[in-house]
Every structure is written in structure tokens, then in C-alpha cells.
Design a protein around this motif. Structure first.
Motif, PDB file in Angstrom:
ATOM      1  N   ILE A 108      59.199  46.859  92.165  1.00 39.49           N
ATOM      2  CA  ILE A 108      60.792  47.584  91.332  1.00 39.49           C
ATOM      3  C   ILE A 108      61.877  46.133  91.243  1.00 39.49           C
ATOM      4  O   ILE A 108      62.052  44.952  90.488  1.00 39.49           O
ATOM      5  N   MET A 109      62.158  46.584  92.974  1.00 41.48           N
ATOM      6  CA  MET A 109      63.555  45.301  93.455  1.00 41.48           C
ATOM      7  C   MET A 109      62.869  43.972  93.423  1.00 41.48           C
ATOM      8  O   MET A 109      63.349  42.871  92.525  1.00 41.48           O
ATOM      9  N   GLY A 141      66.823  46.263  87.668  1.00 39.85           N
ATOM     10  CA  GLY A 141      66.123  47.583  88.251  1.00 39.85           C
ATOM     11  C   GLY A 141      66.578  48.421  89.085  1.00 39.85           C
ATOM     12  O   GLY A 141      67.475  48.572  89.549  1.00 39.85           O
ATOM     13  N   ILE A 142      66.448  49.893  88.039  1.00 43.09           N
ATOM     14  CA  ILE A 142      67.415  50.661  88.646  1.00 43.09           C
ATOM     15  C   ILE A 142      66.289  52.032  89.887  1.00 43.09           C
ATOM     16  O   ILE A 142      65.261  51.933  89.317  1.00 43.09           O
ATOM     17  N   ILE A 143      66.660  51.603  91.423  1.00 40.69           N
ATOM     18  CA  ILE A 143      66.042  52.232  91.902  1.00 40.69           C
ATOM     19  C   ILE A 143      67.187  53.297  93.007  1.00 40.69           C
ATOM     20  O   ILE A 143      68.302  53.330  92.998  1.00 40.69           O
ATOM     21  N   GLY A 144      66.540  54.791  93.393  1.00 45.72           N
ATOM     22  CA  GLY A 144      67.262  55.445  94.080  1.00 45.72           C
ATOM     23  C   GLY A 144      66.434  55.752  95.747  1.00 45.72           C
ATOM     24  O   GLY A 144      65.463  54.495  96.145  1.00 45.72           O
ATOM     25  N   ILE A 145      67.087  56.632  96.739  1.00 41.22           N
ATOM     26  CA  ILE A 145      66.459  56.640  98.163  1.00 41.22           C
ATOM     27  C   ILE A 145      66.632  57.381  98.616  1.00 41.22           C
ATOM     28  O   ILE A 145      67.717  58.353  98.469  1.00 41.22           O
ATOM     29  N   SER A 146      66.312  57.623 100.037  1.00 40.93           N
ATOM     30  CA  SER A 146      65.835  59.020 100.407  1.00 40.93           C
ATOM     31  C   SER A 146      67.403  58.551 101.407  1.00 40.93           C
ATOM     32  O   SER A 146      67.721  59.651 101.813  1.00 40.93           O
ATOM     33  N   VAL A 149      69.634  44.781  90.954  1.00 41.70           N
ATOM     34  CA  VAL A 149      68.726  45.805  91.271  1.00 41.70           C
ATOM     35  C   VAL A 149      69.695  46.301  91.231  1.00 41.70           C
ATOM     36  O   VAL A 149      70.913  46.585  92.186  1.00 41.70           O
ATOM     37  N   PHE A 150      69.298  48.127  90.779  1.00 39.32           N
ATOM     38  CA  PHE A 150      70.594  49.069  91.023  1.00 39.32           C
ATOM     39  C   PHE A 150      70.422  50.533  91.829  1.00 39.32           C
ATOM     40  O   PHE A 150      69.464  50.590  91.416  1.00 39.32           O
ATOM     41  N   PRO A 173      73.524  47.423  75.616  1.00 41.84           N
ATOM     42  CA  PRO A 173      72.083  47.872  74.770  1.00 41.84           C
ATOM     43  C   PRO A 173      71.128  46.552  74.835  1.00 41.84           C
ATOM     44  O   PRO A 173      71.685  45.545  75.509  1.00 41.84           O
ATOM     45  N   ARG A 174      69.846  46.528  73.802  1.00 39.85           N
ATOM     46  CA  ARG A 174      69.046  45.973  74.224  1.00 39.85           C
ATOM     47  C   ARG A 174      68.950  45.214  75.522  1.00 39.85           C
ATOM     48  O   ARG A 174      68.039  44.168  75.627  1.00 39.85           O
ATOM     49  N   SER A 175      68.187  46.286  76.424  1.00 44.86           N
ATOM     50  CA  SER A 175      67.957  45.318  77.958  1.00 44.86           C
ATOM     51  C   SER A 175      66.731  46.182  78.331  1.00 44.86           C
ATOM     52  O   SER A 175      66.846  47.159  77.663  1.00 44.86           O
ATOM     53  N   SER A 176      66.290  45.637  78.825  1.00 41.67           N
ATOM     54  CA  SER A 176      64.754  45.579  79.454  1.00 41.67           C
ATOM     55  C   SER A 176      65.431  46.431  81.314  1.00 41.67           C
ATOM     56  O   SER A 176      66.393  46.113  82.326  1.00 41.67           O
ATOM     57  N   LEU A 177      64.750  47.229  81.417  1.00 41.55           N
ATOM     58  CA  LEU A 177      64.953  48.118  82.456  1.00 41.55           C
ATOM     59  C   LEU A 177      63.712  48.685  83.036  1.00 41.55           C
ATOM     60  O   LEU A 177      63.271  49.561  83.103  1.00 41.55           O
ATOM     61  N   PHE A 178      63.868  49.032  84.953  1.00 38.61           N
ATOM     62  CA  PHE A 178      63.180  49.515  85.597  1.00 38.61           C
ATOM     63  C   PHE A 178      63.614  51.010  86.166  1.00 38.61           C
ATOM     64  O   PHE A 178      64.482  50.493  86.579  1.00 38.61           O
TER      65      PHE A 178
END
Length: 234
Positions: A176-177, A149-154, A183-184, A72-77
């Protein structure tokens, strides 16, 4: 290759070939076209409607695992991608998150909780999936420094190279990274070894990968050598 040719080559019925094509297409391993099928192209992703249902259950359990690692109380992309949209759904019950996103679908999902602050990047909206891209998107992202930072990939190559199809999407993910303390990477197993033409970076730049199956041994070794945590959802 045409269905008739495939049936003759493998000495099976056309119905069997169609069934196998459907199964491989659902796994993202084959691309269906009129009268047959061919290999996945490195220049073109599966369309958004199909990606939403491709490996849906796997994406949902990955998302639940990711949510457990966001306090909780986190900041994220959160950037573009159907797995990230499932992560947004899993985060809707969190308390006092501040989320910056260039994905209108993520913003709409998280805005259902008035205890979350959602900040949407400016830029050009892609009609096909609600993603926001462009130079103004990059400049907006650079104004922040967030916890996660939560990122997806192809695609993830066996040497750890992270690959995608759209250079504009990759530019936003790169920013974002660069502006996240951790980075997740969230990706289902169908992305391991999948080809795409645009390089985002390397797995060694990621703090943790969240997936639904253990990656191939070669990729696991690269992750171990670079201290990348592996979280496999069951």
C-alpha cells in the motif's frame, strides 16, 4: 508477576493492584494473565475485541481529522486496524471516493453509501478481525496507484521504525505504501514506543502522521528531519 507478589512489593492491597493492572491494560501498556500481569509481548497483539474499545474516543477524533484531509473524488487504500475502521466510519459521508481495502469491516462500513465505490482485495480472510492477507492480496494491491494510502500500525519506535506483529499484514501495508502518492499513518498515542517484532519501514516514508497526542520529542525530531507532517487531533 502474580497479584499477591505485586501487592507485597508495592505495599498496597490486591484490589489496588487489580485496579492498576486494569488501567494499564486498557492503555495497552500491560498484558493481563490469570492471577497477575506481565509486559506486552513483541510477538502477540492484543486481541481484536479489546483493541476495538482500547482508546476508542482517541481513535474517533483521529478519524475525524483524517477525513478532513481526504477531498471528494479521491482514490485511496485503507488497510487493517481498528483505527482505520474508525476512519472508514468518518468517510461515509464523503462524495465519490474510490476505496481499495483488505479489511472486510472497512468495506462493510463504506458500502452503506452508494456514492462510494468499494473494491475488496482477494486473499485469505482472518477470522479474528476480518483482515484479508496472502500473496493474492499483494498482487491485487499492486494493480493500483492511488491518491492516498491510509495505514495503521502496532508500534512506532523512537527512531521512527514502524512495527507490527503479523508479517503478512506488514507485507500488505508495505505494498500500500509503495502504491500510494501520499501515505497517511493513523495511530493513537499508546503506540509510541510500543514493541512489536516485524518491521514495516520507517516514519520517513510517511507523508503525515495523524494522532491524538504529540509524540515524544525524540520521535518528533525524526519527523521534522524527514519532512513528515504531524497532525494532532484535539
Amino acid at each position: 508477576m502474580a497479584i499477591g507478589t505485586l501487592a507485597e512489593t508495592f505495599d498496597v492491597t490486591p484490589q489496588t493492584i487489580r485496579r492498576d493492572i486494569n488501567a494499564l491494560t486498557d492503555q495497552g501498556l500491560l498484558q493481563r494473565h490469570h492471577g497477575g500481569a506481565g509486559p506486552m509481548l513483541s510477538t502477540e497483539n492484543v486481541d481484536y475485541t479489546n483493541r476495538k474499545i482500547l482508546c476508542l474516543r482517541e481513535k474517533q477524533i483521529i478519524a475525524q481529522l483524517v477525513a478532513q484531509h481526504i477531498p471528494p473524488r479521491s482514490s485511496l487504500f485503507i488497510n487493517m486496524g481498528t483505527t482505520n475502521e474508525e476512519v472508514a466510519k468518518a468517510l461515509t459521508r464523503h462524495d465519490r471516493l474510490r476505496v481499495i481495502t483488505n479489511n472486510l469491516n472497512v468495506a462493510k462500513t463504506l458500502s452503506s453509501n452508494d456514492g462510494l465505490e468499494v473494491i475488496v482485495a482477494g486473499g485469505v480472510v482472518r477470522h479474528k478481525d476480518g483482515g484479508i492477507v496472502g500473496e493474492s492480496t499483494i498482487e491485487f494491491i499492486r494493480q493500483f496507484k492511488v491518491d492516498y494510502g491510509i495505514i495503521g500500525i502496532s508500534g512506532v519506535d523512537m527512531d521512527g521504525t514502524l512495527l507490527d506483529f503479523d508479517y503478512r499484514e506488514v507485507t500488505a501495508a508495505r505494498s500500500i505504501m509503495d502504491n500510494s502518492r501520499k501515505v497517511f499513518l493513523v495511530t493513537d498515542h499508546s503506540k509510541f514506543g510500543r514493541n512489536a517484532m516485524v518491521r514495516l519501514g520507517n516514519i520517513k516514508e510517511v507523508d503525515a502522521m495523524f494522532t491524538d497526542e504529540t509524540p515524544p520529542a525524540e520521535l518528533v525530531e525524526v519527523m521534522k528531519q524527514n519532512g513528515v507532517a504531524l497532525h494532532v487531533a484535539k
